[in-house]
Write a protein that holds these residues in place. Structure first.
Motif, mmCIF file in Angstrom:
data_model
loop_
_atom_site.group_PDB
_atom_site.id
_atom_site.type_symbol
_atom_site.label_atom_id
_atom_site.label_comp_id
_atom_site.label_asym_id
_atom_site.label_seq_id
_atom_site.Cartn_x
_atom_site.Cartn_y
_atom_site.Cartn_z
ATOM 1 N N LEU A 54 0.938 -1.153 -0.055
ATOM 2 C CA LEU A 54 0.149 -0.029 -0.013
ATOM 3 C C LEU A 54 0.824 1.218 -0.049
ATOM 4 C CD1 LEU A 54 -2.757 -1.027 2.485
ATOM 5 C CD2 LEU A 54 -2.892 -0.898 0.130
ATOM 6 N N SER A 55 2.204 1.235 0.621
ATOM 7 C CA SER A 55 2.974 2.285 0.812
ATOM 8 C C SER A 55 3.440 2.486 -0.713
ATOM 9 C CB SER A 55 4.134 2.304 1.695
ATOM 10 O OG SER A 55 3.583 2.015 3.109
ATOM 11 N N MET A 56 4.112 1.401 -1.168
ATOM 12 C CA MET A 56 4.621 1.653 -2.403
ATOM 13 C C MET A 56 3.674 1.984 -3.887
ATOM 14 S SD MET A 56 7.354 -1.514 -2.837
ATOM 15 C CE MET A 56 6.248 -3.051 -2.178
ATOM 16 N N LEU A 57 2.340 1.644 -3.431
ATOM 17 C CA LEU A 57 1.373 2.362 -4.511
ATOM 18 C C LEU A 57 0.836 3.689 -4.238
ATOM 19 C CD1 LEU A 57 -0.710 -1.063 -4.967
ATOM 20 C CD2 LEU A 57 0.999 -0.181 -6.504
ATOM 21 N N GLN A 58 1.484 4.115 -3.036
ATOM 22 C CA GLN A 58 0.705 5.311 -2.297
ATOM 23 C C GLN A 58 -0.631 5.382 -2.499
ATOM 24 O OE1 GLN A 58 3.379 8.366 -1.416
ATOM 25 N NE2 GLN A 58 3.488 6.176 -0.777
ATOM 26 N N ALA A 59 -1.192 4.196 -1.954
ATOM 27 C CA ALA A 59 -2.689 3.957 -1.732
ATOM 28 C C ALA A 59 -3.098 4.860 -0.430
ATOM 29 C CB ALA A 59 -3.030 2.708 -1.718
ATOM 30 N N THR A 60 -4.376 5.105 -0.710
ATOM 31 C CA THR A 60 -4.925 6.035 0.486
ATOM 32 C C THR A 60 -5.805 5.214 1.281
ATOM 33 O OG1 THR A 60 -5.385 7.841 -1.110
ATOM 34 C CG2 THR A 60 -6.652 8.107 1.176
ATOM 35 N N LEU A 61 -5.303 5.205 2.848
ATOM 36 C CA LEU A 61 -6.066 4.349 3.592
ATOM 37 C C LEU A 61 -7.106 4.981 4.432
ATOM 38 C CD1 LEU A 61 -6.029 1.695 5.267
ATOM 39 C CD2 LEU A 61 -4.153 2.609 6.744
ATOM 40 N N THR A 62 -8.210 4.468 4.495
ATOM 41 C CA THR A 62 -9.382 5.095 5.241
ATOM 42 C C THR A 62 -9.740 4.087 6.185
ATOM 43 O OG1 THR A 62 -10.998 4.234 3.474
ATOM 44 C CG2 THR A 62 -10.013 6.249 3.183
ATOM 45 N N LEU A 63 -10.769 4.494 7.005
ATOM 46 C CA LEU A 63 -11.388 3.298 7.943
ATOM 47 C C LEU A 63 -12.017 2.270 7.440
ATOM 48 C CD1 LEU A 63 -13.193 5.815 10.464
ATOM 49 C CD2 LEU A 63 -11.498 4.359 10.950
ATOM 50 N N PRO A 64 -12.740 2.455 6.175
ATOM 51 C CA PRO A 64 -13.144 0.978 5.524
ATOM 52 C C PRO A 64 -11.653 0.217 5.137
ATOM 53 C CG PRO A 64 -14.394 2.543 4.837
ATOM 54 C CD PRO A 64 -13.168 3.389 5.746
ATOM 55 N N GLY A 65 -10.899 0.900 4.629
ATOM 56 C CA GLY A 65 -9.601 0.309 4.482
ATOM 57 C C GLY A 65 -8.810 -0.512 5.639
#
Length: 632
Positions: free
Chosen positions: A490-501
């Motif tokens: 997730l960090s390498m993809l620079q994804a956005t983490l939310t509460l559902p995530g």
């Protein structure tokens, strides 16, 4: 039988090291910061700006943890939110002496505290959504009737130009709402105009009317044209908002359409609502004016007299005065495209403009009549105009192609083209809903989400070790590796983490441990059948693999469906869910078997394995036994 070749162990070690490296930045947290960017085109952020900021902070006795100039922005980090607010005020006063005409934007934000050595590997923490990081939420209403009226007005202007160029006579053109009315003296004039109108104005549906002896042709926007205009207005507004939000330094902003005429804007990490509104409301328009070449205008440029009546004074990029006529030759409404490029002769950075048919004709006529005079190209932003360039007209310019060149860098040329291409909204918007999520609430959500995942993980690890002994420990190590691997991806993809995530992350851990439970139970079944420990390990993993693959593929298909058809929080959940399935298959099968093979695989005469109590029903005639001799 239960031995991995060397390359598989190398793969496991490399994957473990990479996962640790890219998951590590998430442990350092964020620091309150102030980002300084240009508030107007032509205002440069350079070392001199950095010096002014340092002096302003020193005068207020404010110490910054770091002060960095990078990519036309300055980022200052501080130890506390209170210091951050004080620093923002000091920087704002130093860079914007006139609050009514700000030249710089000083925005509050949160900046990752990733160490420099991790940044060398491009290791960055995951982006956090609005519910975790705090920030601002806007719901914006797009004025669709306004967009349609703008298009109708543009068509009315083009109709006048086209009929005049084709020398087609009419008695007047007027616009009433979304309809354009053309009046003709007789039926013959109408029939002469109709083929040209249908050929050049496909967006209009024409209807004949006879009112009070006058022959009228009513052109109304077709249903398909109206739908296309509204869709284009939404998309252009979204593009414009995204371009403006880049100045705030927002990581992964959420800008998406909601319904037919609304846009949702979420800016994680932006704590200053007023600044966000100011950026979202920015406009940039282009005007072409002739320079006042009269003796009085020349004297005013040299500062030797007042500005003549009918003229205005503007400054160029170097601060020199240019006196332009008030009359506007062309505006940005005649602009169809703007692209950054290079001058064909000098190879200097330039901006290439494309004009519509009306603009091309006007520009050709003006350049023909003003050879030897200067034409100023002005960029108006926040109500103030800046002369981008004022070249001398050497010859008549036709074809609808115009070039802006001068003392500008490639980055500035791209910025000018961007502002001109998407600097104005296709339709007016108003904010109908506004919410601010404070950083304290975001921090509380992070804490609660982190604790829920951590406590759930610890309970599962304890159960696995107690119930499956050493194999439970192997499963626990594999589960921990799965969590680290998922965070790193997730960090390498620079994804956005939310509460559902975070909920999807907890679900991924549950699915990963389910695979290990299945493997351990299959090994127990093999031991109950009387298989040797080495054979039980081999057959247990092989027989469990098919079931694990089937269950994970079906879950992956469900996640892909959510990803394809969902939006917002549902899409965020789906991303983490799909990635979690892939990492769990790698960790629960490949990684955990590597641990088992490394521990048991080289023992040739293995008598027992630690997989917990193997309940075994003996033959009817034999004595009752509490467990299998091949397990402990």
């Amino acid at each position: 039988m239960n031995r991995y070749p060397l390359w598989k162990y190398v793969t496991i070690v490399v994957a473990l090291l990479i996962a640790l490296l890219y998951a590590l930045p998430n442990l350092y947290g964020e620091a309150p910061g102030v980002q300084v960017s240009s508030g107007q085109h032509g205002v440069r952020i350079d070392a001199a700006t950095l010096t002014r900021i340092e002096q302003a902070l020193t005068e207020r006795q404010i110490s910054a943890r770091s002060l960095v100039l990078q990519d036309q922005t300055i980022q200052a980090l501080f130890d506390s939110a209170e210091t951050q607010l004080q620093a923002r005020d000091a920087i704002d006063r130093a860079l914007n002496p006139d609050p009514a005409q700000p030249t710089h934007v000083a925005a509050l934000n949160l900046v990752p505290q990733t160490p420099r050595w991790l940044q060398l590997f491009n290791a960055q923490p995951m982006y956090l959504g609005l519910d975790l990081r705090g920030g601002v939420h806007f719901l914006m209403q797009v004025d669709m009737p306004g967009a349609l009226e703008q298009r109708a007005e543009s068509l009315a202007r083009d109709l006048r130009t086209t009929l005049r160029e084709q020398n087609i006579r009419h008695t007047g053109i007027s616009r009433e709402g979304l309809a354009v009315t053309l009046r003709f003296r007789d039926e013959a004039a109408l029939e002469a105009a109709l083929p040209t109108l249908r050929e050049n104005f496909a967006d209009l549906s024409f209807e004949r009317q006879l009112v009070d002896g006058q022959i009228k042709l009513i052109g109304t926007l077709s249903a398909d044209a109206s739908s296309a205009i509204q869709a284009k207005a939404i998309q252009q507004n979204i593009l414009t908002l995204r371009n403006r939000i880049n100045e705030l330094g927002v990581a992964e902003p959420v800008i998406q359409q909601q319904g037919a005429d609304r846009i949702v804007v979420q800016l994680p990490g932006v704590l200053d609502t007023a600044r966000a509104k100011d950026i979202l409301g920015r406009t940039a328009t282009l005007q072409l004016r002739m320079v006042d070449e009269s003796p009085a205008g020349r004297a005013a440029e040299r500062g030797e007299g007042p500005v003549p009546l009918g003229s205005e004074r503007h400054l160029d990029r170097e601060g020199r005065a240019v006196i332009t006529l008030r009359e506007v030759v062309l505006t940005g409404e005649n602009l169809t495209d703007a692209q950054a490029g290079f001058d064909g002769q000098t190879q200097e950075p330039a901006v290439h403009l494309s004009l519509d048919a009306a603009g091309s004709r006007i520009f050709r006529d003006v350049t023909r009549a003003n050879v030897g005079n200067r034409m100023a190209i002005l960029l108006f932003e926040r109500g103030r105009g800046e002369v981008v360039t004022a070249p001398v007209i050497r010859t008549e310019i036709g074809g609808g192609r115009v070039q802006i060149s001068g003392q500008m860098t490639s980055l500035e040329a791209q910025s000018v083209a961007l502002l001109l291409r998407a600097g104005a909204l296709a339709a007016p918007m108003e904010i109908i809903e506004e919410r601010t999520v404070g950083p304290s609430l975001g921090a509380e959500n992070i804490r609660m989400g982190f604790e829920s995942v951590l406590y759930g993980l610890l309970v599962v690890l304890i159960f696995m070790v107690v119930y499956y002994r050493l194999f439970g420990a192997f499963s626990s190590i594999a589960l921990t590796f799965n969590l680290v691997l998922l965070v790193s991806v997730l960090s390498m993809l620079q994804a956005t983490l939310t509460l559902p995530g975070m909920a999807a992350m907890a679900l991924a851990l549950g699915m990963a441990i389910d695979s290990n439970v299945l493997i351990n139970e299959r090994i127990r079944e093999e031991l109950r059948r009387g298989a040797s420990p080495q054979m039980a390990i081999n057959n247990g993993y092989d027989s469990a693999w098919g079931t694990i693959l089937d269950s994970n593929v079906t879950s992956l298909l469900a996640g892909l469906a959510l990803l394809a058809f969902g939006s917002g929080p549902v899409r965020g959940f789906a991303v983490v869910h799909c990635l979690g399935i892939l990492t769990s298959m790698f960790s629960s099968v490949f990684f955990s078997r590597g641990l088992v093979n490394a521990w048991y695989g080289r023992q040739k005469k293995l008598k027992s394995i630690s997989v917990g109590t193997v309940f075994w029903e003996p033959p009817a005639a034999g004595p009752s036994k509490p467990g299998s001799p091949a397990a402990d």
